[in-house]
Motif scaffolding. Sequence first.
Motif, PDB file in Angstrom:
ATOM      1  N   GLU A 209     -12.525   1.878   4.245  1.00 42.27           N
ATOM      2  CA  GLU A 209     -12.588   1.446   2.848  1.00 42.27           C
ATOM      3  C   GLU A 209     -12.049   2.560   1.960  1.00 42.27           C
ATOM      4  O   GLU A 209     -12.707   3.572   1.745  1.00 42.27           O
ATOM      5  CB  GLU A 209     -14.055   1.133   2.484  1.00 42.27           C
ATOM      6  N   ASP A 210     -10.831   2.367   1.463  1.00 41.37           N
ATOM      7  CA  ASP A 210     -10.186   3.382   0.630  1.00 41.37           C
ATOM      8  C   ASP A 210     -10.546   3.107  -0.831  1.00 41.37           C
ATOM      9  O   ASP A 210      -9.968   2.228  -1.464  1.00 41.37           O
ATOM     10  CB  ASP A 210      -8.665   3.306   0.869  1.00 41.37           C
ATOM     11  N   ASP A 211     -11.516   3.846  -1.352  1.00 35.23           N
ATOM     12  CA  ASP A 211     -11.969   3.646  -2.734  1.00 35.23           C
ATOM     13  C   ASP A 211     -11.372   4.759  -3.589  1.00 35.23           C
ATOM     14  O   ASP A 211     -12.048   5.657  -4.054  1.00 35.23           O
ATOM     15  CB  ASP A 211     -13.495   3.683  -2.773  1.00 35.23           C
ATOM     16  N   TYR A 212     -10.069   4.663  -3.805  1.00 31.56           N
ATOM     17  CA  TYR A 212      -9.316   5.790  -4.361  1.00 31.56           C
ATOM     18  C   TYR A 212      -9.496   5.956  -5.863  1.00 31.56           C
ATOM     19  O   TYR A 212      -9.232   7.025  -6.392  1.00 31.56           O
ATOM     20  CB  TYR A 212      -7.820   5.620  -4.016  1.00 31.56           C
ATOM     21  N   ASP A 213      -9.891   4.872  -6.578  1.00 28.77           N
ATOM     22  CA  ASP A 213     -10.054   5.033  -8.034  1.00 28.77           C
ATOM     23  C   ASP A 213     -11.331   4.338  -8.511  1.00 28.77           C
ATOM     24  O   ASP A 213     -11.383   3.819  -9.630  1.00 28.77           O
ATOM     25  CB  ASP A 213      -8.819   4.524  -8.802  1.00 28.77           C
TER      26      ASP A 213
ATOM     27  N   LEU B 114      -8.514  -1.003   4.051  1.00 29.94           N
ATOM     28  CA  LEU B 114      -8.494  -1.887   2.881  1.00 29.94           C
ATOM     29  C   LEU B 114      -8.769  -1.101   1.603  1.00 29.94           C
ATOM     30  O   LEU B 114      -9.411  -0.045   1.634  1.00 29.94           O
ATOM     31  CB  LEU B 114      -9.588  -2.957   3.022  1.00 29.94           C
ATOM     32  N   THR B 115      -8.318  -1.669   0.468  1.00 32.37           N
ATOM     33  CA  THR B 115      -8.677  -1.130  -0.846  1.00 32.37           C
ATOM     34  C   THR B 115      -9.435  -2.247  -1.578  1.00 32.37           C
ATOM     35  O   THR B 115      -8.899  -2.855  -2.507  1.00 32.37           O
ATOM     36  CB  THR B 115      -7.412  -0.697  -1.627  1.00 32.37           C
ATOM     37  N   PRO B 116     -10.685  -2.505  -1.182  1.00 34.83           N
ATOM     38  CA  PRO B 116     -11.384  -3.713  -1.665  1.00 34.83           C
ATOM     39  C   PRO B 116     -11.721  -3.671  -3.149  1.00 34.83           C
ATOM     40  O   PRO B 116     -11.700  -4.706  -3.818  1.00 34.83           O
ATOM     41  CB  PRO B 116     -12.684  -3.749  -0.851  1.00 34.83           C
TER      42      PRO B 116
ATOM     43  N   GLN C 239      -7.207  -3.307  -5.220  1.00 36.10           N
ATOM     44  CA  GLN C 239      -6.120  -3.264  -4.244  1.00 36.10           C
ATOM     45  C   GLN C 239      -4.972  -2.398  -4.769  1.00 36.10           C
ATOM     46  O   GLN C 239      -4.554  -2.554  -5.927  1.00 36.10           O
ATOM     47  CB  GLN C 239      -5.624  -4.700  -3.953  1.00 36.10           C
ATOM     48  N   PHE C 240      -4.498  -1.502  -3.897  1.00 35.04           N
ATOM     49  CA  PHE C 240      -3.367  -0.675  -4.318  1.00 35.04           C
ATOM     50  C   PHE C 240      -2.102  -1.192  -3.640  1.00 35.04           C
ATOM     51  O   PHE C 240      -2.042  -1.250  -2.418  1.00 35.04           O
ATOM     52  CB  PHE C 240      -3.540   0.791  -3.948  1.00 35.04           C
ATOM     53  N   PRO C 241      -1.082  -1.546  -4.427  1.00 34.13           N
ATOM     54  CA  PRO C 241      -0.966  -1.414  -5.886  1.00 34.13           C
ATOM     55  C   PRO C 241      -1.231  -2.700  -6.669  1.00 34.13           C
ATOM     56  O   PRO C 241      -1.176  -2.677  -7.904  1.00 34.13           O
ATOM     57  CB  PRO C 241       0.507  -1.018  -6.048  1.00 34.13           C
TER      58      PRO C 241
ATOM     59  N   GLY D 240       0.830  -1.197   0.000  1.00 32.72           N
ATOM     60  CA  GLY D 240       0.000   0.000   0.000  1.00 32.72           C
ATOM     61  C   GLY D 240       0.864   1.246   0.000  1.00 32.72           C
ATOM     62  O   GLY D 240       2.097   1.181  -0.064  1.00 32.72           O
ATOM     63  N   LEU D 241       0.196   2.395   0.091  1.00 28.61           N
ATOM     64  CA  LEU D 241       0.917   3.667   0.076  1.00 28.61           C
ATOM     65  C   LEU D 241       1.759   3.827   1.342  1.00 28.61           C
ATOM     66  O   LEU D 241       1.236   3.677   2.445  1.00 28.61           O
ATOM     67  CB  LEU D 241      -0.071   4.831   0.045  1.00 28.61           C
ATOM     68  N   PRO D 242       3.038   4.188   1.197  1.00 24.81           N
ATOM     69  CA  PRO D 242       3.873   4.424   2.385  1.00 24.81           C
ATOM     70  C   PRO D 242       3.277   5.511   3.287  1.00 24.81           C
ATOM     71  O   PRO D 242       3.398   5.451   4.503  1.00 24.81           O
ATOM     72  CB  PRO D 242       5.214   4.853   1.809  1.00 24.81           C
ATOM     73  N   GLU D 243       2.605   6.505   2.691  1.00 23.87           N
ATOM     74  CA  GLU D 243       2.023   7.606   3.486  1.00 23.87           C
ATOM     75  C   GLU D 243       1.052   7.074   4.540  1.00 23.87           C
ATOM     76  O   GLU D 243       0.996   7.584   5.652  1.00 23.87           O
ATOM     77  CB  GLU D 243       1.249   8.601   2.597  1.00 23.87           C
ATOM     78  N   HIS D 244       0.273   6.084   4.167  1.00 17.13           N
ATOM     79  CA  HIS D 244      -0.727   5.575   5.119  1.00 17.13           C
ATOM     80  C   HIS D 244      -0.044   5.000   6.355  1.00 17.13           C
ATOM     81  O   HIS D 244      -0.466   5.197   7.481  1.00 17.13           O
ATOM     82  CB  HIS D 244      -1.607   4.510   4.458  1.00 17.13           C
ATOM     83  N   ARG D 245       1.021   4.287   6.103  1.00 18.64           N
ATOM     84  CA  ARG D 245       1.769   3.704   7.203  1.00 18.64           C
ATOM     85  C   ARG D 245       2.325   4.807   8.110  1.00 18.64           C
ATOM     86  O   ARG D 245       2.272   4.728   9.331  1.00 18.64           O
ATOM     87  CB  ARG D 245       2.900   2.870   6.597  1.00 18.64           C
TER      88      ARG D 245
ATOM     89  N   GLY E 232     -13.552   8.366  -0.347  1.00 22.24           N
ATOM     90  CA  GLY E 232     -13.409   8.588  -1.786  1.00 22.24           C
ATOM     91  C   GLY E 232     -12.577   9.838  -2.014  1.00 22.24           C
ATOM     92  O   GLY E 232     -12.392  10.644  -1.092  1.00 22.24           O
ATOM     93  N   THR E 233     -12.085  10.014  -3.221  1.00 23.65           N
ATOM     94  CA  THR E 233     -11.217  11.166  -3.494  1.00 23.65           C
ATOM     95  C   THR E 233     -11.373  11.637  -4.934  1.00 23.65           C
ATOM     96  O   THR E 233     -11.700  10.841  -5.815  1.00 23.65           O
ATOM     97  CB  THR E 233      -9.738  10.797  -3.241  1.00 23.65           C
ATOM     98  N   ALA E 234     -11.140  12.912  -5.142  1.00 27.77           N
ATOM     99  CA  ALA E 234     -11.118  13.443  -6.513  1.00 27.77           C
ATOM    100  C   ALA E 234      -9.710  13.394  -7.098  1.00 27.77           C
ATOM    101  O   ALA E 234      -9.479  13.888  -8.197  1.00 27.77           O
ATOM    102  CB  ALA E 234     -11.629  14.880  -6.516  1.00 27.77           C
ATOM    103  N   SER E 235      -8.779  12.795  -6.362  1.00 27.13           N
ATOM    104  CA  SER E 235      -7.379  12.831  -6.810  1.00 27.13           C
ATOM    105  C   SER E 235      -7.157  12.104  -8.126  1.00 27.13           C
ATOM    106  O   SER E 235      -6.287  12.496  -8.903  1.00 27.13           O
ATOM    107  CB  SER E 235      -6.467  12.234  -5.732  1.00 27.13           C
ATOM    108  N   LYS E 236      -7.896  11.034  -8.373  1.00 30.73           N
ATOM    109  CA  LYS E 236      -7.742  10.329  -9.656  1.00 30.73           C
ATOM    110  C   LYS E 236      -8.725  10.862 -10.690  1.00 30.73           C
ATOM    111  O   LYS E 236      -8.387  10.967 -11.858  1.00 30.73           O
ATOM    112  CB  LYS E 236      -7.997   8.825  -9.465  1.00 30.73           C
ATOM    113  N   SER E 237      -9.924  11.196 -10.256  1.00 26.77           N
ATOM    114  CA  SER E 237     -10.945  11.575 -11.244  1.00 26.77           C
ATOM    115  C   SER E 237     -10.757  13.016 -11.721  1.00 26.77           C
ATOM    116  O   SER E 237     -11.130  13.350 -12.838  1.00 26.77           O
ATOM    117  CB  SER E 237     -12.338  11.401 -10.658  1.00 26.77           C
TER     118      SER E 237
HETATM  119  C1  LIG Z   1      -4.211   3.812  -2.388  1.00 34.24           C
HETATM  120  C2  LIG Z   1      -4.554   5.261  -2.473  1.00 34.24           C
HETATM  121  N1  LIG Z   1      -5.373   5.772  -1.576  1.00 34.24           N
HETATM  122  C3  LIG Z   1      -5.717   7.078  -1.613  1.00 34.24           C
HETATM  123  C4  LIG Z   1      -5.231   7.903  -2.596  1.00 34.24           C
HETATM  124  C5  LIG Z   1      -5.695   9.346  -2.645  1.00 34.24           C
HETATM  125  O1  LIG Z   1      -5.030  10.107  -1.783  1.00 34.24           O
HETATM  126  P1  LIG Z   1      -5.396  11.660  -1.716  1.00 34.24           P
HETATM  127  O2  LIG Z   1      -6.893  11.762  -1.766  1.00 34.24           O
HETATM  128  O3  LIG Z   1      -4.812  12.070  -0.412  1.00 34.24           O
HETATM  129  O4  LIG Z   1      -4.747  12.314  -2.894  1.00 34.24           O
HETATM  130  C6  LIG Z   1      -4.331   7.417  -3.536  1.00 34.24           C
HETATM  131  C7  LIG Z   1      -3.743   8.276  -4.569  1.00 34.24           C
HETATM  132  O5  LIG Z   1      -4.381   8.957  -5.298  1.00 34.24           O
HETATM  133  C8  LIG Z   1      -4.010   6.059  -3.495  1.00 34.24           C
HETATM  134  O6  LIG Z   1      -3.178   5.534  -4.400  1.00 34.24           O
END
Ligand SMILES: Cc1ncc(COP(=O)(O)O)c(C=O)c1O
Length: 272
Positions: free
Chosen positions: A78-82, A45-47, A50-52, A7-12, A107-112
């Motif tokens: 539930e991290d529904d990032y994309d 989780l990223t159900p 799964q990232f990545p 998963g994302l290092p930031e989350h850890r 949810g996030t607008a980061s991908k969309s």
């Molecule tokens: C697994 C995962 N979760 C969450 C996010 C979104 O993070 P943020 O909304 O902080 O940009 C990302 C990246 O876009 C991601 O790869």
Amino acid sequence: MTVEAYGLPEHRRIVAASGLGLSTVPIDTQGATVSKLGDTDAVMLTPAHQFPLGVAMSPRRRTETIRWAADTAGLVIEDDYDGEFRYDRQPVGALQALAPEHVAYVGTASKSLAPGLRLAWLVLPAELTDEVVAAKARADRTNTLDQLTLAEFITSGAYDRHLRRSRHAYRRRRDRLVAALHQHAPDVRVTGVAAGLHAVVELPAGHDENHVIASAAQHDLAIETLNGYQRDDTPHGPALVVGYGTPPEHAFSSAVAKLCAAIRSAPLAPAP
Ligand SMILES: Cc1ncc(COP(=O)(O)O)c(C=O)c1O
């Protein structure tokens, strides 16, 4: 608190900074192995994708996850990032809808739209709402103008149209990437591409993934290794995580060609 083994290092880092203990749950072809959760209060989780690694959690695991939460009063984040980008399969329903009192949906607008917007949303169990609103207010001030603009974008129907167009464009990019790798780097295996904006590219055993990263960087391509996202002690074979959403359209073909060239130039890794 438990996070997926990849998963994302930031989350850890966020979990560590909050002073919570951290454990990991392994992932297999059905998603997170929920039966191995052990003694934990919450799991992230990223159900849907799964990232990545890119697997979707199987229906059976989804049921197990909800049962775990109900039996232990545990919290599922539930991290529904994309979630907007599904290509070869039906959209996966949110776990949150199955157990609203046990699942915090993110949810996030980061991908969309764009990661720089910093716009995201939560659907929370009712008993957490006040506490989370207060914590968010302590952490930063909300940019109301951006939120209202997104609301207008959604209610006008323009966001939906944007998503339909983007889904089509990203799907074409995904197909072009997979076809190019198939043709110019036939020894690699591409996985996790039924959804999202990245692919996992597995190199033949023994190949040096770091060489590919370095060679790609010389051509201004930022690629990551799969092992860079790994959070426990079971390294994966050499593999790359290739995001295909970033290059502008006019540069996409040459970016793919440079990636294929970087893969072809990779020597066998030095023996450990
Ligand atoms: C697994 C995962 N979760 C969450 C996010 C979104 O993070 P943020 O909304 O902080 O940009 C990302 C990246 O876009 C991601 O790869």
